[in-house]
Design a protein around this motif. Structure first.
Motif, PDB file in Angstrom:
ATOM      1  N   SER A  33       0.840  -1.214   0.000  1.00 17.39           N
ATOM      2  CA  SER A  33       0.000   0.000   0.000  1.00 17.39           C
ATOM      3  C   SER A  33       0.869   1.256   0.000  1.00 17.39           C
ATOM      4  O   SER A  33       0.561   2.252  -0.702  1.00 17.39           O
ATOM      5  CB  SER A  33      -0.912   0.003   1.224  1.00 17.39           C
ATOM      6  N   ARG A  34       1.934   1.246   0.773  1.00 22.38           N
ATOM      7  CA  ARG A  34       2.828   2.403   0.790  1.00 22.38           C
ATOM      8  C   ARG A  34       3.441   2.646  -0.585  1.00 22.38           C
ATOM      9  O   ARG A  34       3.543   3.788  -1.054  1.00 22.38           O
ATOM     10  CB  ARG A  34       3.928   2.176   1.824  1.00 22.38           C
ATOM     11  N   GLU A  47       3.120   5.947  -3.052  1.00 23.50           N
ATOM     12  CA  GLU A  47       4.295   6.629  -3.598  1.00 23.50           C
ATOM     13  C   GLU A  47       4.163   6.803  -5.103  1.00 23.50           C
ATOM     14  O   GLU A  47       4.527   7.864  -5.672  1.00 23.50           O
ATOM     15  CB  GLU A  47       5.557   5.847  -3.256  1.00 23.50           C
ATOM     16  N   LEU A  48       3.656   5.770  -5.788  1.00 19.51           N
ATOM     17  CA  LEU A  48       3.449   5.900  -7.237  1.00 19.51           C
ATOM     18  C   LEU A  48       2.427   6.979  -7.557  1.00 19.51           C
ATOM     19  O   LEU A  48       2.609   7.787  -8.502  1.00 19.51           O
ATOM     20  CB  LEU A  48       3.005   4.557  -7.815  1.00 19.51           C
ATOM     21  N   GLN A  49       1.339   7.051  -6.763  1.00 16.11           N
ATOM     22  CA  GLN A  49       0.337   8.082  -6.982  1.00 16.11           C
ATOM     23  C   GLN A  49       0.898   9.483  -6.705  1.00 16.11           C
ATOM     24  O   GLN A  49       0.616  10.454  -7.433  1.00 16.11           O
ATOM     25  CB  GLN A  49      -0.887   7.820  -6.092  1.00 16.11           C
ATOM     26  N   LEU A  50       1.708   9.590  -5.649  1.00 17.39           N
ATOM     27  CA  LEU A  50       2.328  10.878  -5.338  1.00 17.39           C
ATOM     28  C   LEU A  50       3.236  11.331  -6.466  1.00 17.39           C
ATOM     29  O   LEU A  50       3.237  12.531  -6.875  1.00 17.39           O
ATOM     30  CB  LEU A  50       3.117  10.783  -4.035  1.00 17.39           C
ATOM     31  N   ASN A  51       4.022  10.424  -6.982  1.00 18.01           N
ATOM     32  CA  ASN A  51       4.901  10.776  -8.090  1.00 18.01           C
ATOM     33  C   ASN A  51       4.097  11.233  -9.315  1.00 18.01           C
ATOM     34  O   ASN A  51       4.474  12.192 -10.024  1.00 18.01           O
ATOM     35  CB  ASN A  51       5.784   9.590  -8.459  1.00 18.01           C
ATOM     36  N   GLN A  52       2.987  10.525  -9.558  1.00 21.12           N
ATOM     37  CA  GLN A  52       2.154  10.896 -10.699  1.00 21.12           C
ATOM     38  C   GLN A  52       1.515  12.274 -10.499  1.00 21.12           C
ATOM     39  O   GLN A  52       1.513  13.121 -11.423  1.00 21.12           O
ATOM     40  CB  GLN A  52       1.069   9.844 -10.904  1.00 21.12           C
ATOM     41  N   GLN A 110      -4.480  17.037  -3.064  1.00 24.39           N
ATOM     42  CA  GLN A 110      -4.438  15.578  -3.117  1.00 24.39           C
ATOM     43  C   GLN A 110      -3.058  15.056  -2.717  1.00 24.39           C
ATOM     44  O   GLN A 110      -2.937  14.047  -2.017  1.00 24.39           O
ATOM     45  CB  GLN A 110      -4.795  15.106  -4.528  1.00 24.39           C
ATOM     46  N   VAL A 111      -2.036  15.778  -3.148  1.00 25.96           N
ATOM     47  CA  VAL A 111      -0.672  15.367  -2.796  1.00 25.96           C
ATOM     48  C   VAL A 111      -0.471  15.437  -1.293  1.00 25.96           C
ATOM     49  O   VAL A 111       0.140  14.547  -0.672  1.00 25.96           O
ATOM     50  CB  VAL A 111       0.347  16.236  -3.544  1.00 25.96           C
ATOM     51  N   SER A 112      -0.987  16.473  -0.677  1.00 26.43           N
ATOM     52  CA  SER A 112      -0.846  16.622   0.776  1.00 26.43           C
ATOM     53  C   SER A 112      -1.559  15.484   1.508  1.00 26.43           C
ATOM     54  O   SER A 112      -1.021  14.897   2.465  1.00 26.43           O
ATOM     55  CB  SER A 112      -1.413  17.971   1.224  1.00 26.43           C
TER      56      SER A 112
END
Length: 266
Positions: A54-55, A59-64, A101-103
């Motif tokens: 899940s982590r 991380e992949l979503q944050l990078n995107q 969303q990033v936050s």
């Protein structure tokens, strides 16, 4: 009735407990406990892997999202450069929504990272506990096996084990039966010798005949002994004298004949 039922229940529980205690093997119980600890450790490791997955997804979503935010920022710069303030404002508005969303994702990422660290530490501690239990388990099993072997050897030497008790009883029964047969045979011989018990085979003799046979047998032995002595002394005359001497009648008659015919000197 309630008192009787309670008593019966207590008796059944006591007997069941005794049967379970007799059937329980500490080595099997230790192996079962170790297996359960391994299963728990496996579940903890699986939980660590799920949290880490899940982590990694966050991380992949944050990078995107960060890549999209950087792209919108670049688009706003270009729109301002071209004099399109409206496009720049729209790009910055979208970038602000992405930043929110990033936050949120960063907060979730930190939470998952903390949970992962806790689970990893718990897995390490549980692994150490399982390893220590395995060492202790093997030590207890070896000690129990050695004590069990020593107990069986001691019981065999003392004769209180079930196997040796059966052997001892068999030996005792064989010795008792042998002694009984010997006593019976001795008693029958004494009864036959005393005449209290008849010999049905017809070979037994009465006491008078047995004594006569013994005396006559002794006389024959003496005569045979004298004859052998005469043969060793040499000559048939010595043998004849030994026979006559044994009969006790021929020698006196010969002496009478010599006395009845005296010799005259010429």
């Amino acid at each position: 009735m309630s008192g009787v039922m309670k008593r019966m229940g207590m008796i059944f529980r006591a007997k069941a407990n005794k049967a379970l205690d007799r059937a329980e093997d500490p080595r099997e119980t230790l192996d079962y406990s170790y297996q359960k600890q391994l299963e728990l450790l496996q579940k903890v490791r699986r939980g660590v892997a799920d949290v880490a997955t899940s982590r990694k997804r966050l991380e992949l979503q944050l990078n995107q999202l960060q890549g999209q935010s950087a792209k919108l920022e670049d688009q706003g710069r270009k729109a301002l450069a071209l004099g399109r303030e409206d496009l720049a404002r729209e790009a910055l508005s979208r970038r602000a929504a992405l930043q929110q969303q990033v936050s949120d994702l960063e907060v979730q990422h930190q939470t998952l990272q903390g949970e992962e660290e806790k689970l990893t530490l718990a897995a390490q501690r549980l692994q150490a506990k399982v390893d220590a239990f395995r060492t202790k388990k093997e030590t207890i099993k070896a000690t129990y096996t050695a004590a069990q072997a020593q107990t069986r050897i001691a019981e065999s030497f003392s004769g209180i084990s079930e196997e040796m008790s059966d052997v001892g009883l068999a030996i005792q029964r064989a010795e008792d039966k042998t002694a009984q047969l010997q006593a019976r045979a001795g008693a029958i011989d004494e009864l036959l010798a005393s005449g209290a018990l008849d010999d049905q085979s017809g070979l037994a003799k009465d006491d008078i005949q047995a004594e006569l046979d013994r005396l006559s047998g002794g006389t024959d032995v003496e005569l045979e002994l004298q004859r052998m002595k005469a043969e060793l002394a040499g000559g048939p005359s010595a043998q004849q004298q030994a026979i006559e001497g044994g009969n006790g009648t021929a020698a006196p008659q010969h002496q009478n004949q010599q006395q009845s015919h005296p010799r005259f000197e010429k």
